[in-house]
Design a protein around this motif. Structure first.
Motif, PDB file in Angstrom:
ATOM      1  N   PRO A 158       0.794  -1.234   0.000  1.00  0.00           N
ATOM      2  CA  PRO A 158       0.000   0.000   0.000  1.00  0.00           C
ATOM      3  C   PRO A 158       0.823   1.280   0.000  1.00  0.00           C
ATOM      4  CG  PRO A 158       0.030  -0.987   2.190  1.00  0.00           C
ATOM      5  CD  PRO A 158       0.711  -1.963   1.277  1.00  0.00           C
ATOM      6  N   ASN A 159       2.141   1.183   0.149  1.00  0.00           N
ATOM      7  CA  ASN A 159       2.970   2.391   0.183  1.00  0.00           C
ATOM      8  C   ASN A 159       2.918   3.136  -1.143  1.00  0.00           C
ATOM      9  OD1 ASN A 159       3.935   0.293   2.060  1.00  0.00           O
ATOM     10  ND2 ASN A 159       5.343   1.879   2.725  1.00  0.00           N
ATOM     11  N   SER A 160       3.118   4.459  -1.064  1.00  0.00           N
ATOM     12  CA  SER A 160       3.059   5.291  -2.258  1.00  0.00           C
ATOM     13  C   SER A 160       4.140   6.360  -2.212  1.00  0.00           C
ATOM     14  CB  SER A 160       1.693   5.971  -2.392  1.00  0.00           C
ATOM     15  OG  SER A 160       0.649   5.026  -2.476  1.00  0.00           O
ATOM     16  N   THR A 161       4.592   6.775  -3.388  1.00  0.00           N
ATOM     17  CA  THR A 161       5.422   7.968  -3.539  1.00  0.00           C
ATOM     18  C   THR A 161       4.742   8.863  -4.576  1.00  0.00           C
ATOM     19  OG1 THR A 161       6.775   7.135  -5.366  1.00  0.00           O
ATOM     20  CG2 THR A 161       7.494   6.566  -3.126  1.00  0.00           C
ATOM     21  N   ASP A 162       5.348   9.995  -4.857  1.00  0.00           N
ATOM     22  CA  ASP A 162       4.780  10.894  -5.866  1.00  0.00           C
ATOM     23  C   ASP A 162       4.538  10.194  -7.199  1.00  0.00           C
ATOM     24  OD1 ASP A 162       4.549  13.259  -4.362  1.00  0.00           O
ATOM     25  OD2 ASP A 162       6.668  13.708  -4.626  1.00  0.00           O
ATOM     26  N   VAL A 163       5.335   9.170  -7.476  1.00  0.00           N
ATOM     27  CA  VAL A 163       5.169   8.442  -8.738  1.00  0.00           C
ATOM     28  C   VAL A 163       3.765   7.854  -8.842  1.00  0.00           C
ATOM     29  CG1 VAL A 163       5.927   6.385  -9.997  1.00  0.00           C
ATOM     30  CG2 VAL A 163       7.614   7.964  -9.063  1.00  0.00           C
ATOM     31  N   SER A 164       3.205   7.411  -7.707  1.00  0.00           N
ATOM     32  CA  SER A 164       1.859   6.830  -7.733  1.00  0.00           C
ATOM     33  C   SER A 164       0.849   7.821  -8.287  1.00  0.00           C
ATOM     34  CB  SER A 164       1.460   6.402  -6.315  1.00  0.00           C
ATOM     35  OG  SER A 164       2.396   5.500  -5.766  1.00  0.00           O
ATOM     36  N   THR A 165       0.973   9.082  -7.899  1.00  0.00           N
ATOM     37  CA  THR A 165       0.063  10.111  -8.400  1.00  0.00           C
ATOM     38  C   THR A 165       0.361  10.453  -9.857  1.00  0.00           C
ATOM     39  OG1 THR A 165      -0.433  11.091  -6.259  1.00  0.00           O
ATOM     40  CG2 THR A 165      -0.557  12.544  -8.158  1.00  0.00           C
ATOM     41  N   PHE A 166       1.635  10.626 -10.192  1.00  0.00           N
ATOM     42  CA  PHE A 166       1.987  10.986 -11.570  1.00  0.00           C
ATOM     43  C   PHE A 166       1.508   9.934 -12.572  1.00  0.00           C
ATOM     44  CE2 PHE A 166       5.690  13.502  -9.640  1.00  0.00           C
ATOM     45  CZ  PHE A 166       5.012  14.709  -9.763  1.00  0.00           C
ATOM     46  N   LEU A 167       1.718   8.655 -12.239  1.00  0.00           N
ATOM     47  CA  LEU A 167       1.382   7.610 -13.201  1.00  0.00           C
ATOM     48  C   LEU A 167      -0.102   7.308 -13.252  1.00  0.00           C
ATOM     49  CD1 LEU A 167       4.348   5.079 -12.888  1.00  0.00           C
ATOM     50  CD2 LEU A 167       4.013   6.972 -14.480  1.00  0.00           C
ATOM     51  N   GLU A 168      -0.877   7.817 -12.288  1.00  0.00           N
ATOM     52  CA  GLU A 168      -2.326   7.670 -12.392  1.00  0.00           C
ATOM     53  C   GLU A 168      -2.878   8.447 -13.589  1.00  0.00           C
ATOM     54  OE1 GLU A 168      -4.141   8.874  -8.761  1.00  0.00           O
ATOM     55  OE2 GLU A 168      -3.769   6.980  -7.730  1.00  0.00           O
ATOM     56  N   ASP A 169      -2.240   9.582 -13.896  1.00  0.00           N
ATOM     57  CA  ASP A 169      -2.761  10.475 -14.932  1.00  0.00           C
ATOM     58  C   ASP A 169      -1.880  10.589 -16.172  1.00  0.00           C
ATOM     59  OD1 ASP A 169      -4.754  10.957 -13.161  1.00  0.00           O
ATOM     60  OD2 ASP A 169      -4.532  13.129 -13.106  1.00  0.00           O
ATOM     61  N   ARG A 170      -0.622  10.170 -16.088  1.00  0.00           N
ATOM     62  CA  ARG A 170       0.307  10.411 -17.189  1.00  0.00           C
ATOM     63  C   ARG A 170       1.030   9.122 -17.586  1.00  0.00           C
ATOM     64  NH1 ARG A 170      -2.192  14.557 -16.512  1.00  0.00           N
ATOM     65  NH2 ARG A 170      -1.360  16.689 -16.482  1.00  0.00           N
ATOM     66  N   ASP A 171       1.263   8.999 -18.872  1.00  0.00           N
ATOM     67  CA  ASP A 171       2.011   7.858 -19.401  1.00  0.00           C
ATOM     68  C   ASP A 171       3.456   8.294 -19.604  1.00  0.00           C
ATOM     69  OD1 ASP A 171       2.722   5.447 -20.502  1.00  0.00           O
ATOM     70  OD2 ASP A 171       1.989   5.943 -22.505  1.00  0.00           O
ATOM     71  N   TRP A 172       4.170   8.481 -18.499  1.00  0.00           N
ATOM     72  CA  TRP A 172       5.549   8.942 -18.554  1.00  0.00           C
ATOM     73  C   TRP A 172       6.515   7.783 -18.369  1.00  0.00           C
ATOM     74  CZ3 TRP A 172       4.885  13.431 -14.461  1.00  0.00           C
ATOM     75  CH2 TRP A 172       4.133  14.456 -15.028  1.00  0.00           C
ATOM     76  N   LEU A 173       7.606   7.815 -19.099  1.00  0.00           N
ATOM     77  CA  LEU A 173       8.714   6.896 -18.815  1.00  0.00           C
ATOM     78  C   LEU A 173       9.265   7.284 -17.438  1.00  0.00           C
ATOM     79  CD1 LEU A 173      11.554   5.868 -21.244  1.00  0.00           C
ATOM     80  CD2 LEU A 173      12.066   6.509 -18.906  1.00  0.00           C
ATOM     81  N   THR A 174       9.354   6.330 -16.512  1.00  0.00           N
ATOM     82  CA  THR A 174       9.611   6.676 -15.113  1.00  0.00           C
ATOM     83  C   THR A 174      10.658   5.780 -14.477  1.00  0.00           C
ATOM     84  OG1 THR A 174       7.352   7.490 -14.840  1.00  0.00           O
ATOM     85  CG2 THR A 174       8.535   6.894 -12.830  1.00  0.00           C
ATOM     86  N   LEU A 175      11.535   6.403 -13.680  1.00  0.00           N
ATOM     87  CA  LEU A 175      12.467   5.710 -12.802  1.00  0.00           C
ATOM     88  C   LEU A 175      12.341   6.328 -11.414  1.00  0.00           C
ATOM     89  CD1 LEU A 175      15.675   5.574 -15.048  1.00  0.00           C
ATOM     90  CD2 LEU A 175      14.109   3.684 -14.573  1.00  0.00           C
ATOM     91  N   ASN A 176      12.242   5.478 -10.390  1.00  0.00           N
ATOM     92  CA  ASN A 176      12.066   5.931  -9.015  1.00  0.00           C
ATOM     93  C   ASN A 176      13.212   5.394  -8.165  1.00  0.00           C
ATOM     94  OD1 ASN A 176      10.880   7.172  -6.839  1.00  0.00           O
ATOM     95  ND2 ASN A 176       9.050   5.904  -6.791  1.00  0.00           N
ATOM     96  N   PHE A 177      13.878   6.260  -7.400  1.00  0.00           N
ATOM     97  CA  PHE A 177      15.086   5.896  -6.649  1.00  0.00           C
ATOM     98  C   PHE A 177      14.898   6.167  -5.158  1.00  0.00           C
ATOM     99  CE2 PHE A 177      16.459   6.941 -10.920  1.00  0.00           C
ATOM    100  CZ  PHE A 177      17.455   6.013 -11.203  1.00  0.00           C
ATOM    101  N   ALA A 178      15.476   5.301  -4.316  1.00  0.00           N
ATOM    102  CA  ALA A 178      15.453   5.546  -2.868  1.00  0.00           C
ATOM    103  C   ALA A 178      16.428   4.609  -2.165  1.00  0.00           C
ATOM    104  CB  ALA A 178      14.055   5.334  -2.299  1.00  0.00           C
ATOM    105  N   PRO A 179      17.090   5.074  -1.080  1.00  0.00           N
ATOM    106  CA  PRO A 179      17.826   4.176  -0.187  1.00  0.00           C
ATOM    107  C   PRO A 179      16.900   3.679   0.910  1.00  0.00           C
ATOM    108  CG  PRO A 179      18.252   6.432   0.440  1.00  0.00           C
ATOM    109  CD  PRO A 179      17.295   6.483  -0.727  1.00  0.00           C
TER     110      PRO A 179
END
Length: 758
Positions: free
Chosen positions: A248-269
């Motif tokens: 159930p965790n989310s980052t900003d990517v969850s919101t962006f990809l709900e509305d946009r078909d963007w090529l996406t890479l998400n990074f985190a330690p």
């Protein structure tokens, strides 16, 4: 004696056990971030300089949630830093509400996003680089997401004067911690969001360790190709991507990809989660090597997308499976390849049997088949032993006793895998090493297929070692020794790949359930245990079982004696003063990991374990005296309008000093929408499990009108107001808090609860 091992075999067995424990202890070393550079060449990311930029932005390192005075200060210093680079940042201001597909709740706040664009002023689509500058309510956010802010500022300084083939927009958004509100505001109100086609998102769930690429757009072929071509020290795998899609965790990517078909890479330690969302997430805890790893990857991908370094950005269809090998290589295959590898293993075994090299191929087949359930038992029994070990030590110590020194508990779990695995293999006298080996690799690929049903990306870790062994089977028809060599090579490949992933899993499940490590540890170590079986010849089962129990129990002693908490890895401990939870009087509430309260606290109240209408988590409760002048937050009905199927109800919020106000309705209320006028977010009745919640955080919530779409029947609402401070009466309790304890996830707070009917 028949049940006595020779000294030579005993020493060799001891070396194997020690080697396995050392190998499991070193899994984190397989993905260490590159060492911090002592000298930085022109054009390279400088972690020391980036951290200094962040220090100027954070100032006094106070928590700075969205729409707070502290956030105003951070934003002002961020803008000043950008202006100092010769840039012209723009600040957008919007009251916004989020829309999260993984939640039945809606969060609202006033957010101010800061963005700046560099590069070619052309019609080319933008690369969007995003992170958030707000912190959680309880910590300074130096890593979450100060790591992203620092990386973006340094990369901006390096790229702003370079010739770029496309524009690059850097978005420092506000409100991520409150529910990805800044990302929502960017999509809804910023025209530039329509000019983007590629996204790099920077996050953090810890303060140390490698920076993982853990999420991609779907399908992922183009994103993986970009990552593989651009990044020189990759850490990422399709198992993490698949697993992240399930939680159930989310980052900003969850919101962006709900509305946009963007090529996406998400990074985190994810290293040292104990400091995440706590006062411990400060600049002192930030690992410069982690910052360098994030900054290097950001700069490399940004140059790959917008620079002139020849990275092929052609659109690719389909899904790819991938995993890092160390931090130097990224292994990538099509999503269909593992199934071909599984077929290759089965064909290799079948061809060997059909060849007639063995006199009784059918009997051999039956032996191999019968060994598979036996090996499944060998794999699962240590899982039960780990669960029992954690439970027994937990009863003696309580709380998260492994928090300060997790390696001690992890090694105890792996020692149990080795001990009980060898004991059971000693009992399996009817099967030869060759039969067990073949049965294991067949079972291994079956387990991999099972994993892939839930997390398709997992199969990559099972396919490659199985293919290596399948090649060994075919070559072994002519040179039998090759099959043994291939089995050992496959086991080594498994440790390098799945073992490295296990090192990351250890950090990911720092809060539990730790017993799952026995399963992954068994998968990594089983091939080595099978090859060690000849050393157990002549050992009685009773003797082997006794030694296994003694060794496993002894391995738990360091975990049982090690301090549970330290200055670095502290105990979670949040103190709250709660009014309105019951009909009688207020409560003191302590949210911790279940560990009993110290004697000093027991003298300050009548404590018991219980729950409050703030969630299902158990907490320590004690009656408290009323505090004069404390006015609860309220929601006043201002309008009710009939609509098809129900009503539209509008309420005006009165914070009365609260920093956050939440309206909560039970699951049976079946709300159809929540938000503010003009931004009502529909609730998916099929996905919503309730309870329903509408929260508003920040100064702008006082007087804000919110809107609910409800059915025709009356609905009971709980109005919860939270102040991020304690009353003066809490001073003795705060003073008695253990030295190595601090709030995490939620701050010390004063909470009021009222109930209304609409």
């Amino acid at each position: 004696m028949r049940d006595t091992l020779s000294i030579r075999r005993l020493l060799l067995l001891g070396l194997i056990v020690a080697g396995l424990l050392l190998g499991m202890a070193s899994t984190r070393w397989l993905t260490l971030p590159p060492t911090l550079r002592t000298e930085t060449a022109a054009g390279e990311f400088d972690a020391v300089r980036a951290k200094a930029r962040l220090a100027r932005v954070l100032g006094d390192q106070a928590p700075h949630p969205a729409d707070s005075a502290a956030s105003d200060g951070v934003r002002d210093r961020l803008v000043a830093e950008l202006v100092g680079l010769g840039l012209q940042p723009q600040v957008t201001d919007r009251f916004a509400c989020n829309s999260l597909s993984k939640s039945s709740g809606v969060s609202c706040a006033r957010v101010r996003n800061v963005r700046v664009t560099i590069g070619a002023q052309s019609r080319a689509k933008h690369l969007l680089i995003n992170s958030h500058y707000d912190s959680s309510t309880v910590g300074p956010g130096a890593s979450d997401a100060g790591l992203g802010v620092a990386s973006m500022l340094e990369v901006l300084a390096l790229m702003k004067d370079r010739p770029l083939v496309r524009p690059v927009t850097f978005l420092f958004n506000e409100g991520e911690e409150l529910g990805l509100i800044g990302a929502r505001a960017f999509l809804d109100a910023d025209p530039l969001s329509g000019e983007v086609d590629t996204l790099i998102n920077l996050e953090a769930r810890g303060t140390t360790g490698p920076v993982n690429m853990f999420e991609t757009s779907e399908p992922n072929a183009s994103a993986v190709a970009l990552y593989r071509q651009a990044v020189r020290n990759p850490v990422g795998n399709s198992l993490a991507v698949s697993a992240y899609r399930l939680i159930p965790n989310s980052t900003d990517v969850s919101t962006f990809l709900e509305d946009r078909d963007w090529l996406t890479l998400n990074f985190a330690p994810i290293g040292n989660e104990t400091r995440y969302h706590s006062p411990g997430d400060d600049l002192a805890a930030m690992d410069p090597a982690t910052l360098q790893h994030m900054g290097d990857q950001l700069l490399q991908v940004a140059n790959g997308v917008a620079g002139q370094n020849g990275v092929d950005l052609r659109k690719r269809d389909g899904e790819r499976l991938f995993m890092n090998v160390g931090t130097r290589w990224l292994f990538e295959i099509s999503a269909f390849s593992p199934w071909l590898f599984a077929i290759a293993l089965a064909v290799g075994l079948a061809a060997d049997f059909i060849s007639g090299r063995r006199r009784t191929p059918r009997r051999e087949q039956l032996r191999v088949a019968s060994a598979m359930p036996f090996l499944l038992l060998v794999l699962l029994l240590p899982l039960a032993a780990a669960w029992a070990g954690l439970g027994i030590v937990g009863m003696l110590r309580e709380g998260q006793f492994w928090r300060a020194y997790p390696a001690a508990t992890e090694l105890a779990i792996y020692a149990g895998v080795i001990a009980f695995g060898l004991a059971l293999l000693a009992a399996g006298k009817r099967w030869s090493v060759l039969q067990l080996r073949r049965a294991w690799w067949l079972l291994f690929i079956v387990i991999g297929i099972g994993f892939s049903v839930a997390a398709p990306g997992a199969i990559v870790y099972f396919a490659v070692p199985s293919l290596i062994y399948a090649i060994g089977i075919v070559a072994g028809r002519r040179w039998p020794v090759v099959e043994t060599a291939a089995a050992l090579f496959a086991a080594l490949a498994l440790w390098i790949t799945l073992g490295a992933a296990l090192g990351l899993i250890q950090d990911l499940i720092n809060s539990g359930p730790l017993w799952i490590l026995a399963l992954f540890g068994g998968l990594v170590m089983m091939p080595w245990l099978i090859e060690a079986k000849p050393l157990l010849a002549g050992l009685r089962w009773s003797r082997a079982a006794g030694v296994a129990v003694a060794f496993a129990a002894l391995a738990w002693v360091p975990a049982a004696l090690a301090p549970a908490y330290s200055a670095d890895r502290q105990q979670q401990w949040t103190l709250q003063y709660v009014v309105g939870a019951g009909p009688d009087q207020p409560f003191w509430s302590v949210v911790n990991d279940g560990k009993p309260l110290p004697e000093a606290w027991k003298k300050l109240g009548q404590w018991r374990l219980g729950t409050l209408p703030l969630g299902t988590r158990q907490r320590w409760l004690s009656p408290a005296r009323p505090v004069e002048g404390l006015v609860p937050a309220r929601a006043i009905a201002v309008e009710t309008v009939a609509r098809p199927g129900g009503r539209r109800v509008r309420l005006r919020l009165q914070s009365n000093g609260a920093d956050s106000i939440a309206l909560t309705a039970p699951a049976g209320a079946k709300l159809a929408g929540l938000g503010v006028p003009g931004q009502v977010r529909r609730i998916d009745a099929k996905r919503a499990k309730g309870p329903y919640s509408l929260s508003c955080t920040g100064r702008s919530c006082d007087g804000q009108v919110v809107e609910l779409l409800v059915g025709p029947q009356p609905v009971k609402l709980q109005v919860t107001g939270t102040r991020w401070a304690l009353p003066a009466a809490a001073a003795p309790l705060v003073a008695a808090r253990p030295a190595n304890a601090r709030p995490q996830y939620s701050p010390d707070a004063t909470i009021t609860i009222e109930r209304i009917r609409i």
